[in-house]
Design a protein around this motif. Sequence first.
Motif, PDB file in Angstrom:
ATOM      1  N   GLU A   8      -7.521  10.065 -26.369  1.00 53.46           N
ATOM      2  CA  GLU A   8      -7.233  11.446 -26.734  1.00 53.46           C
ATOM      3  C   GLU A   8      -7.339  11.619 -28.245  1.00 53.46           C
ATOM      4  O   GLU A   8      -6.866  10.777 -29.006  1.00 53.46           O
ATOM      5  CB  GLU A   8      -5.830  11.824 -26.270  1.00 53.46           C
ATOM      6  N   GLY A   9      -7.992  12.681 -28.680  1.00 54.62           N
ATOM      7  CA  GLY A   9      -8.029  13.027 -30.088  1.00 54.62           C
ATOM      8  C   GLY A   9      -9.300  12.662 -30.828  1.00 54.62           C
ATOM      9  O   GLY A   9      -9.425  12.974 -32.002  1.00 54.62           O
ATOM     10  N   MET A  10     -10.252  11.998 -30.183  1.00 54.63           N
ATOM     11  CA  MET A  10     -11.511  11.672 -30.861  1.00 54.63           C
ATOM     12  C   MET A  10     -12.346  12.928 -30.990  1.00 54.63           C
ATOM     13  O   MET A  10     -12.544  13.653 -30.022  1.00 54.63           O
ATOM     14  CB  MET A  10     -12.293  10.615 -30.091  1.00 54.63           C
ATOM     15  N   CYS A  15     -14.999   8.399 -35.342  1.00 57.95           N
ATOM     16  CA  CYS A  15     -13.797   8.028 -34.589  1.00 57.95           C
ATOM     17  C   CYS A  15     -14.090   6.882 -33.611  1.00 57.95           C
ATOM     18  O   CYS A  15     -13.233   6.051 -33.344  1.00 57.95           O
ATOM     19  CB  CYS A  15     -13.274   9.216 -33.790  1.00 57.95           C
ATOM     20  N   ARG A  32     -16.515  12.455 -25.594  1.00 61.04           N
ATOM     21  CA  ARG A  32     -15.350  13.094 -26.202  1.00 61.04           C
ATOM     22  C   ARG A  32     -14.839  14.280 -25.387  1.00 61.04           C
ATOM     23  O   ARG A  32     -13.651  14.570 -25.386  1.00 61.04           O
ATOM     24  CB  ARG A  32     -15.666  13.492 -27.643  1.00 61.04           C
ATOM     25  N   GLU A  35     -12.848  12.764 -22.731  1.00 65.16           N
ATOM     26  CA  GLU A  35     -11.900  11.830 -23.345  1.00 65.16           C
ATOM     27  C   GLU A  35     -11.950  10.453 -22.697  1.00 65.16           C
ATOM     28  O   GLU A  35     -10.928   9.799 -22.495  1.00 65.16           O
ATOM     29  CB  GLU A  35     -10.476  12.397 -23.321  1.00 65.16           C
ATOM     30  N   TYR A  57      -5.195   7.339 -32.675  1.00 60.55           N
ATOM     31  CA  TYR A  57      -5.475   8.099 -31.461  1.00 60.55           C
ATOM     32  C   TYR A  57      -4.593   7.601 -30.330  1.00 60.55           C
ATOM     33  O   TYR A  57      -4.038   6.516 -30.395  1.00 60.55           O
ATOM     34  CB  TYR A  57      -6.954   7.974 -31.071  1.00 60.55           C
TER      35      TYR A  57
END
Length: 61
Positions: A8-10, A15, A32, A35, A57
């Motif tokens: 999560e969060g890339m 990243c 992405r 996820e 992340y």
Amino acid sequence: MTTTITVEGMTCGHCEQSVEEASGVTDVTVDRESEQASVDGEANVTALVEAVEGAGYTAYA
């Protein structure tokens, strides 16, 4: 061996390097939008999650 983990969060290709730099990783494909990261190599799942989380992340298998 291919392992799929949730990340999560890339938001960018940079990243993804946090996963690529984990010991035992030979190739990484990250989607992405979904996820998901598919990781090829002999890396331990715990090491992959720790590498991603160490980069800031959230990850889980």
